[in-house]
Design an enzyme around this catalytic site. Structure first.
Site, PDB file in Angstrom:
ATOM      1  N   ASN A 193      21.275  46.941 -51.099  1.00 49.10           N
ATOM      2  CA  ASN A 193      22.081  45.942 -50.737  1.00 49.10           C
ATOM      3  C   ASN A 193      21.983  45.406 -49.401  1.00 49.10           C
ATOM      4  O   ASN A 193      22.479  44.210 -49.038  1.00 49.10           O
ATOM      5  CB  ASN A 193      23.445  46.812 -50.463  1.00 49.10           C
ATOM      6  CG  ASN A 193      24.750  46.079 -49.703  1.00 49.10           C
ATOM      7  OD1 ASN A 193      25.094  45.254 -50.307  1.00 49.10           O
ATOM      8  ND2 ASN A 193      24.655  46.395 -48.314  1.00 49.10           N
TER       9      ASN A 193
ATOM     10  N   TYR B  41      16.468  32.623 -47.784  1.00 46.24           N
ATOM     11  CA  TYR B  41      17.771  33.306 -48.436  1.00 46.24           C
ATOM     12  C   TYR B  41      17.467  33.221 -49.671  1.00 46.24           C
ATOM     13  O   TYR B  41      17.304  34.085 -50.604  1.00 46.24           O
ATOM     14  CB  TYR B  41      18.688  33.356 -47.683  1.00 46.24           C
ATOM     15  CG  TYR B  41      19.887  34.184 -48.326  1.00 46.24           C
ATOM     16  CD1 TYR B  41      20.094  35.388 -47.854  1.00 46.24           C
ATOM     17  CD2 TYR B  41      20.810  33.632 -49.086  1.00 46.24           C
ATOM     18  CE1 TYR B  41      21.148  36.161 -48.313  1.00 46.24           C
ATOM     19  CE2 TYR B  41      21.940  34.448 -49.731  1.00 46.24           C
ATOM     20  CZ  TYR B  41      21.895  35.767 -49.188  1.00 46.24           C
ATOM     21  OH  TYR B  41      23.106  36.522 -49.409  1.00 46.24           O
TER      22      TYR B  41
ATOM     23  N   GLY C 176      31.785  45.329 -44.887  1.00 46.12           N
ATOM     24  CA  GLY C 176      30.638  44.734 -45.794  1.00 46.12           C
ATOM     25  C   GLY C 176      30.582  45.341 -47.250  1.00 46.12           C
ATOM     26  O   GLY C 176      31.383  46.510 -47.552  1.00 46.12           O
TER      27      GLY C 176
ATOM     28  N   GLN D  50      29.663  26.599 -63.293  1.00 47.92           N
ATOM     29  CA  GLN D  50      29.886  25.197 -63.494  1.00 47.92           C
ATOM     30  C   GLN D  50      28.628  24.590 -63.864  1.00 47.92           C
ATOM     31  O   GLN D  50      27.343  24.996 -63.265  1.00 47.92           O
ATOM     32  CB  GLN D  50      30.392  24.838 -61.857  1.00 47.92           C
ATOM     33  CG  GLN D  50      31.722  25.670 -61.710  1.00 47.92           C
ATOM     34  CD  GLN D  50      32.220  25.392 -60.262  1.00 47.92           C
ATOM     35  OE1 GLN D  50      32.896  24.460 -59.941  1.00 47.92           O
ATOM     36  NE2 GLN D  50      31.289  26.025 -59.200  1.00 47.92           N
TER      37      GLN D  50
ATOM     38  N   LYS E 174      16.450  35.839 -52.903  1.00 50.10           N
ATOM     39  CA  LYS E 174      17.369  36.359 -53.854  1.00 50.10           C
ATOM     40  C   LYS E 174      17.125  36.007 -55.346  1.00 50.10           C
ATOM     41  O   LYS E 174      17.382  36.604 -56.270  1.00 50.10           O
ATOM     42  CB  LYS E 174      18.953  35.747 -53.501  1.00 50.10           C
ATOM     43  CG  LYS E 174      19.410  36.297 -52.180  1.00 50.10           C
ATOM     44  CD  LYS E 174      19.570  37.885 -52.239  1.00 50.10           C
ATOM     45  CE  LYS E 174      20.389  38.279 -50.825  1.00 50.10           C
ATOM     46  NZ  LYS E 174      20.356  39.749 -50.911  1.00 50.10           N
TER      47      LYS E 174
HETATM   48  N1  NAD Z   1      29.145  38.482 -48.313  1.00 51.43           N
HETATM   49  C1  NAD Z   1      28.786  37.347 -49.192  1.00 51.43           C
HETATM   50  O1  NAD Z   1      29.393  36.439 -49.163  1.00 51.43           O
HETATM   51  C2  NAD Z   1      27.642  37.567 -50.054  1.00 51.43           C
HETATM   52  C3  NAD Z   1      27.318  36.998 -50.957  1.00 51.43           C
HETATM   53  C4  NAD Z   1      26.215  37.059 -51.758  1.00 51.43           C
HETATM   54  C5  NAD Z   1      25.222  38.340 -51.476  1.00 51.43           C
HETATM   55  N2  NAD Z   1      25.544  39.184 -50.429  1.00 51.43           N
HETATM   56  C6  NAD Z   1      24.634  40.090 -50.306  1.00 51.43           C
HETATM   57  O2  NAD Z   1      25.228  41.397 -49.978  1.00 51.43           O
HETATM   58  C7  NAD Z   1      24.363  42.274 -49.362  1.00 51.43           C
HETATM   59  C8  NAD Z   1      25.536  42.570 -48.139  1.00 51.43           C
HETATM   60  O3  NAD Z   1      26.053  41.684 -47.358  1.00 51.43           O
HETATM   61  P1  NAD Z   1      27.220  41.951 -46.572  1.00 51.43           P
HETATM   62  O4  NAD Z   1      27.936  40.505 -46.847  1.00 51.43           O
HETATM   63  O5  NAD Z   1      27.904  43.103 -46.678  1.00 51.43           O
HETATM   64  O6  NAD Z   1      26.761  41.679 -45.026  1.00 51.43           O
HETATM   65  P2  NAD Z   1      26.440  42.610 -43.785  1.00 51.43           P
HETATM   66  O7  NAD Z   1      25.908  42.044 -42.656  1.00 51.43           O
HETATM   67  O8  NAD Z   1      27.899  43.258 -43.663  1.00 51.43           O
HETATM   68  O9  NAD Z   1      25.586  43.833 -44.688  1.00 51.43           O
HETATM   69  C9  NAD Z   1      24.055  43.691 -44.668  1.00 51.43           C
HETATM   70  C10 NAD Z   1      23.964  45.056 -43.708  1.00 51.43           C
HETATM   71  O10 NAD Z   1      22.459  45.254 -43.703  1.00 51.43           O
HETATM   72  C11 NAD Z   1      21.779  45.748 -42.850  1.00 51.43           C
HETATM   73  N3  NAD Z   1      20.570  45.151 -42.400  1.00 51.43           N
HETATM   74  C12 NAD Z   1      19.892  44.142 -42.175  1.00 51.43           C
HETATM   75  N4  NAD Z   1      18.693  44.287 -42.010  1.00 51.43           N
HETATM   76  C13 NAD Z   1      18.404  45.472 -42.344  1.00 51.43           C
HETATM   77  C14 NAD Z   1      17.052  46.199 -42.636  1.00 51.43           C
HETATM   78  N5  NAD Z   1      15.756  45.545 -42.249  1.00 51.43           N
HETATM   79  N6  NAD Z   1      16.996  47.438 -42.937  1.00 51.43           N
HETATM   80  C15 NAD Z   1      18.134  48.134 -43.105  1.00 51.43           C
HETATM   81  N7  NAD Z   1      19.454  47.395 -43.099  1.00 51.43           N
HETATM   82  C16 NAD Z   1      19.402  46.108 -42.778  1.00 51.43           C
HETATM   83  C17 NAD Z   1      22.611  44.901 -41.642  1.00 51.43           C
HETATM   84  O11 NAD Z   1      22.549  45.811 -40.236  1.00 51.43           O
HETATM   85  C18 NAD Z   1      24.239  45.169 -42.191  1.00 51.43           C
HETATM   86  O12 NAD Z   1      24.792  46.199 -42.040  1.00 51.43           O
HETATM   87  C19 NAD Z   1      23.536  41.279 -48.787  1.00 51.43           C
HETATM   88  O13 NAD Z   1      22.163  41.695 -49.351  1.00 51.43           O
HETATM   89  C20 NAD Z   1      23.596  39.859 -48.922  1.00 51.43           C
HETATM   90  O14 NAD Z   1      22.716  39.071 -48.889  1.00 51.43           O
HETATM   91  C21 NAD Z   1      26.595  38.728 -49.667  1.00 51.43           C
END
Ligand code: NAD
Length: 259
Positions: free
Chosen positions: A97, A163, A26, A259, A167
């Site tokens: 995050n 979502y 992550g 874009q 965001k």
């Molecule tokens: N991966 C992508 O493509 C992407 C794109 C845009 C934004 N994001 C954002 O980046 C961030 C990290 O995403 P990721 O892809 O690493 O996902 P991920 O699921 O690996 O990480 C998110 C983490 O948040 C934890 N979590 C969920 N609910 C929680 C709570 N109530 N309290 C504490 N922890 C909690 C989860 O257990 C998980 O480990 C997120 O905010 C996500 O929305 C990700």
């Protein structure tokens, strides 16, 4: 070893809390690891107890702690800041995050589902900002808050009504916090990641290569982001290199929102 790292890094002498860091693949863990490499002491948190398993994946000599935290619970935020202060002295950086997503058409989604996503992503970030500002004002050292939003908070994406709302809200919250704290030496900025290689995206690549190709075709740079692409932006915003940057947002999305 720890001292050597601390003297040479871009975050030398700083203490950071990074939420949502339980997954090895992550963005949170990638950010925490880079911060530790750059000399920060790091408190890594997650709602999942698996966050403690990440400790062994940090470089030797890292100053790092892990603890469980539900970002929706104000008492957990208080406990997290107390623990970071007790272990490392103060807190200079917070990376909000932790986040979740649920996908469904709006007319098929329950309000409970909506609330769980918004309460986690936007509510959790709001609470994090509140307690970071309190701590950074109390210490008198100022600090940096980095909020992780998404391109889904910039452009509309189907089936992501909670979502995208959460965001988009994070982007505005960031600017409000930046204005309220600019005189206190506190900076607050947003990163909007594009689609990043993660546990969620990899199965699509394997099971439906055609759908995956459509995904790639929509990204001007023609590839997904890597967690470290986001971590590098967070490092910049957390470091003193960004000392005149507040209320800003950086899209790390391979050109998607251009874009
Ligand atoms: N991966 C992508 O493509 C992407 C794109 C845009 C934004 N994001 C954002 O980046 C961030 C990290 O995403 P990721 O892809 O690493 O996902 P991920 O699921 O690996 O990480 C998110 C983490 O948040 C934890 N979590 C969920 N609910 C929680 C709570 N109530 N309290 C504490 N922890 C909690 C989860 O257990 C998980 O480990 C997120 O905010 C996500 O929305 C990700």
């Amino acid at each position: 070893m720890a001292e050597q790292t601390a003297q040479s890094g871009r975050l030398a002498g700083k203490v950071a809390i990074v939420t949502g860091g339980a997954s090895a693949a992550g963005l949170g863990f990638a950010t925490a690891k880079l911060f530790a490499q750059e000399g920060a002491a790091v408190m890594l948190t997650d709602i999942s107890p698996a966050v403690k398993d990440r400790l062994e994946d940090f470089p030797d000599g890292s100053q790092v702690e892990a603890m469980q935290q539900n970002v929706q619970e104000e008492s957990d935020w208080i406990a997290t800041f107390d623990a970071a202060r007790a272990r490392f002295g103060s807190v200079d950086v917070l990376v909000n995050n932790a986040g979740i997503t649920r996908r469904d058409p709006i007319d098929e989604m329950s309000f409970e589902t909506y609330r769980s996503v918004v309460d986690t992503n936007l509510g959790g970030t709001w609470l994090g900002c509140k307690h970071a500002v309190r701590e950074m004002k109390r210490s008198g050292r100022g600090g940096a808050i980095v909020n992780i939003a998404s391109i889904s908070g910039v452009v509309g994406m189907r089936y992501s009504s909670p979502y995208g709302s959460s965001k988009g809200g994070i982007r505005t919250l960031t600017k409000v916090v930046a204005l309220e704290t600019a005189q206190d030496g506190i900076r607050c900025n947003t990163i909007c990641p594009g689609i990043v290689h993660s546990d969620i995206v990899s199965p699509v690549q394997e099971k439906n290569p055609q759908a995956f190709q459509v995904l790639l075709d929509g990204i001007p740079m023609g590839r997904l982001g890597e967690p470290n692409d986001i971590a590098q932006a967070a490092l910049y915003l957390a470091s003193d290199d960004a000392r005149y940057v507040t209320g800003a947002e950086i899209a790390v999305d391979g050109g998607y929102t251009a874009q």
